[in-house]
Motif scaffolding. Sequence first.
Motif, PDB file in Angstrom:
ATOM      1  N   UNK A 158       5.366  25.143  72.906  1.00  0.00           N
ATOM      2  CA  UNK A 158       6.537  24.845  72.077  1.00  0.00           C
ATOM      3  C   UNK A 158       6.897  23.376  72.234  1.00  0.00           C
ATOM      4  N   UNK A 159       7.515  22.830  71.192  1.00  0.00           N
ATOM      5  CA  UNK A 159       8.137  21.505  71.266  1.00  0.00           C
ATOM      6  C   UNK A 159       9.636  21.745  71.215  1.00  0.00           C
ATOM      7  N   UNK A 160      10.310  21.446  72.318  1.00  0.00           N
ATOM      8  CA  UNK A 160      11.727  21.758  72.425  1.00  0.00           C
ATOM      9  C   UNK A 160      12.610  20.547  72.252  1.00  0.00           C
ATOM     10  N   UNK A 161      13.857  20.822  72.061  1.00  0.00           N
ATOM     11  CA  UNK A 161      14.877  19.791  71.973  1.00  0.00           C
ATOM     12  C   UNK A 161      16.243  20.440  71.952  1.00  0.00           C
ATOM     13  N   UNK A 162      17.258  19.763  72.442  1.00  0.00           N
ATOM     14  CA  UNK A 162      18.648  20.234  72.441  1.00  0.00           C
ATOM     15  C   UNK A 162      19.306  19.639  73.680  1.00  0.00           C
ATOM     16  N   UNK A 163      20.597  19.338  73.624  1.00  0.00           N
ATOM     17  CA  UNK A 163      21.282  18.837  74.822  1.00  0.00           C
ATOM     18  C   UNK A 163      21.200  19.833  75.980  1.00  0.00           C
ATOM     19  N   UNK A 164      21.251  19.304  77.201  1.00  0.00           N
ATOM     20  CA  UNK A 164      21.308  20.158  78.389  1.00  0.00           C
ATOM     21  C   UNK A 164      22.752  20.645  78.510  1.00  0.00           C
ATOM     22  N   UNK A 165      23.034  21.691  77.764  1.00  0.00           N
ATOM     23  CA  UNK A 165      24.395  22.186  77.547  1.00  0.00           C
ATOM     24  C   UNK A 165      24.681  23.347  78.490  1.00  0.00           C
ATOM     25  N   UNK A 166      25.422  23.072  79.561  1.00  0.00           N
ATOM     26  CA  UNK A 166      25.794  24.119  80.515  1.00  0.00           C
ATOM     27  C   UNK A 166      27.148  24.679  80.099  1.00  0.00           C
ATOM     28  N   UNK A 167      27.136  25.855  79.525  1.00  0.00           N
ATOM     29  CA  UNK A 167      28.389  26.477  79.117  1.00  0.00           C
ATOM     30  C   UNK A 167      29.232  26.833  80.337  1.00  0.00           C
ATOM     31  N   UNK A 168      30.520  27.053  80.103  1.00  0.00           N
ATOM     32  CA  UNK A 168      31.486  27.194  81.179  1.00  0.00           C
ATOM     33  C   UNK A 168      31.254  28.383  82.094  1.00  0.00           C
ATOM     34  N   UNK A 169      31.738  28.224  83.320  1.00  0.00           N
ATOM     35  CA  UNK A 169      31.847  29.305  84.287  1.00  0.00           C
ATOM     36  C   UNK A 169      33.288  29.312  84.776  1.00  0.00           C
ATOM     37  N   UNK A 170      33.602  30.243  85.650  1.00  0.00           N
ATOM     38  CA  UNK A 170      34.973  30.285  86.172  1.00  0.00           C
ATOM     39  C   UNK A 170      35.307  29.022  86.966  1.00  0.00           C
ATOM     40  N   UNK A 171      34.251  28.344  87.472  1.00  0.00           N
ATOM     41  CA  UNK A 171      34.470  27.119  88.250  1.00  0.00           C
ATOM     42  C   UNK A 171      34.656  25.905  87.358  1.00  0.00           C
ATOM     43  N   UNK A 172      34.164  25.965  86.130  1.00  0.00           N
ATOM     44  CA  UNK A 172      34.291  24.851  85.193  1.00  0.00           C
ATOM     45  C   UNK A 172      34.346  25.442  83.795  1.00  0.00           C
ATOM     46  N   UNK A 173      35.550  25.739  83.319  1.00  0.00           N
ATOM     47  CA  UNK A 173      35.706  26.553  82.124  1.00  0.00           C
ATOM     48  C   UNK A 173      35.178  25.889  80.856  1.00  0.00           C
TER      49      UNK A 173
END
Length: 535
Positions: free
Chosen positions: A392-407
Motif C-alpha cells: 500500500x501507499x499510505x498517507x494521512x496525519x499521525x492523528x491520535x484521537x483523544x483518551x481520558x488523559x488527553x481528551x
Amino acid sequence: MKWNGKNISIGIVVLALIAVASVLFVNAGRNQEKPLSSSTPEAPSGTQSAKPIPTPTPTPIPSEKVDVAVIGSELEGLYLARAAADEGLKVKVIDPREAFGGQVLQGEMLFLDETRDEQHRLLVQGRAKELFDGFRNGKIRKLPEFVQYFDKLKKDIPVESGIKLEEVKQIPGKFGPHAIESVTYSGKDGVKKNLQADYWVDNTDFAALISKLDATRMPGLEKFYGQNNIEYMSSGMMMKFKNVDWAKFKTHFNSLSPEERRAKYGGGSVDDSFAIGLSGMTSAYKPTNDRVFLRGLNAVSQRDGEVIINAFLVYTVDPSDDKSVAEAMELGKKEIPLILNHFRKNIVGWEKAELNGFPNYLYIREYNHYETDYVLKPSDMLGAKMFWDNVSIGGYPLDLQGTSANKWGIEMGRPDKYGMPLRSFLLKNYDNVIMAGKNVGSSAIAYGSARIQPNTSLAAETIGILIGQLRGEKKLRELKEADMPALYSYLESKYKIKLTGVTGNNKLAGWTQDELAKLDTGEIIYPSYVNKRKK
C-alpha cells in the motif's frame, strides 16, 4: 358342627394364611432354578439372554476446507476476501459480531476520510476508489447505498455471523514456530463446525483470532501518556439527524465575516456536502458525564435533510468486552438528545432538526497492537520510506484521537506519503496469519496514520491478489525482492494498483539517529519540534 360368626372369621384367616404360604413356596422354588441378577434384567419370555445397550456414536463435527478464512466483516478485510475470490480462491468469512459490516454498516461510520499527499493528490487506489469517489460526489451517502456496496464485495462469498471461536488448532510452522491448521467454532444455533484454511485473516476490531494465539502485545498509548492502565483511543458514536436545512446552514455560515465566524462557531468550513470543525460551538457544550466528549465536527449531508456526524467520543471503552461496548452505547443514547438541543439553539438551519435514530454499534478506533514481522514507525511515515514489499501507499496525519488523559488528542506530524510493507500485515512467529484493517502492525503513534481505511484497504486487496497469484506454489513468507517486479506489473496492468516508482517528501532529512529514536517513542512531537529545530 355348628358354625357361628366367630368360627367363620377364624376359618377365613386360616385359609388366607395357607394361600400366602403356597405362593411363597412356589416363588422360592423359582428362585432356586434361576437366580436374579441385580445388574442384568431378566430376559423377556422367548429369549435366551438380554442384548447389551449400544453406546451412542458421537456426531462428527462438520468440516470444511478453504484457501482463505477471514474472521470478521470489517470493510478492510473484505477487500482481501473479494480479491482472493476474484483470483479463483475459495474464501469464507466467519464473523464473531452478531451482524455483518462492522464499523461501517453497524456503527454507521459513514464519514469517510480520504488519503492525499501534501500536494493534495488522491492516494486512494484499487476497489476502494469506487467507494470513496461515490462518497465524495454524493452517490454513496446513505446507509442503503453503503449496504449495496458491501453486497458487491461479499457476492458469492459464504458469510456466517454471530459465531463463537471455540478452539484454534496450532501446529509447528515451516518458517517459524507456529501455524494454524484449523479452527472449531459454533454458529448461532450452537452447532459446532470445523474450518481448515491455508491462510487466516483477523479482520475484527478486537483481535478475535490473534488474542487466542501466542502473540506479543506492543505498548499502547498508555505508555505515551504515562498511564498505568491500558487505554485505547476513544470510540465514537455516530450522531444521526434529520430535518436539517443544510442550504440555510451553509449560506449563513459563509455569509459571516471571519471575525463573526470565529465568535459564533470557532472557525471551520461548510460547503455543499461537508461541515468541518466549528469547535468553538462544540466546546461550548458541557457533557453530563466525564466519559463523553463533543469535539469538532466531521459532518456530512446525506441529502434530503439527513446529516450524520462523527464528533461524539466515549472514553475507556474495551472493544473486546460486550458489556463495555453496551455501556458506551447507553451513554451515547442519553447524551446525544442533549447535543441535539445544543445544535438547535446554536446553529442556523438546525432549528427544526430531529434525531434520526441511533447506530447499532460503535465506531471502534483502536484495540491492542500486536507484533508483526515489521512494525511501522513514525519515522517511516514522516521519512517517506518505501519498502521492497510495499502492499500500500499510505498517507494521512499521525492523528491520535483523544483518551481520558488527553481528551482532544494530539497530532504527531503530517507525512507526505509512505509505503506499507507486506511484513507489517504478517503476524510474527506465525506462518499463515494475516492482519487486516485495525490490526496493522504499527506502533501506537504510527497507528494514528496507518489506521485510516484507504491505507489498510489497499494493503488487504493487494495481499488477496498476491495469494491468488502465488497459487499455493509459494507462501507469502517466501517472497523475496526478486519476486516482486512481476507481481507489481500484474497489479498495475489488471487492477491499476501502482506500488513502485513512488517517492514522497522525506521530512526527516538530516535528522540524527537519536532524534529519530525519540520521534518514534514520542519524546519528540514533530509539529512543535521541527520549528524549534530550524532555529
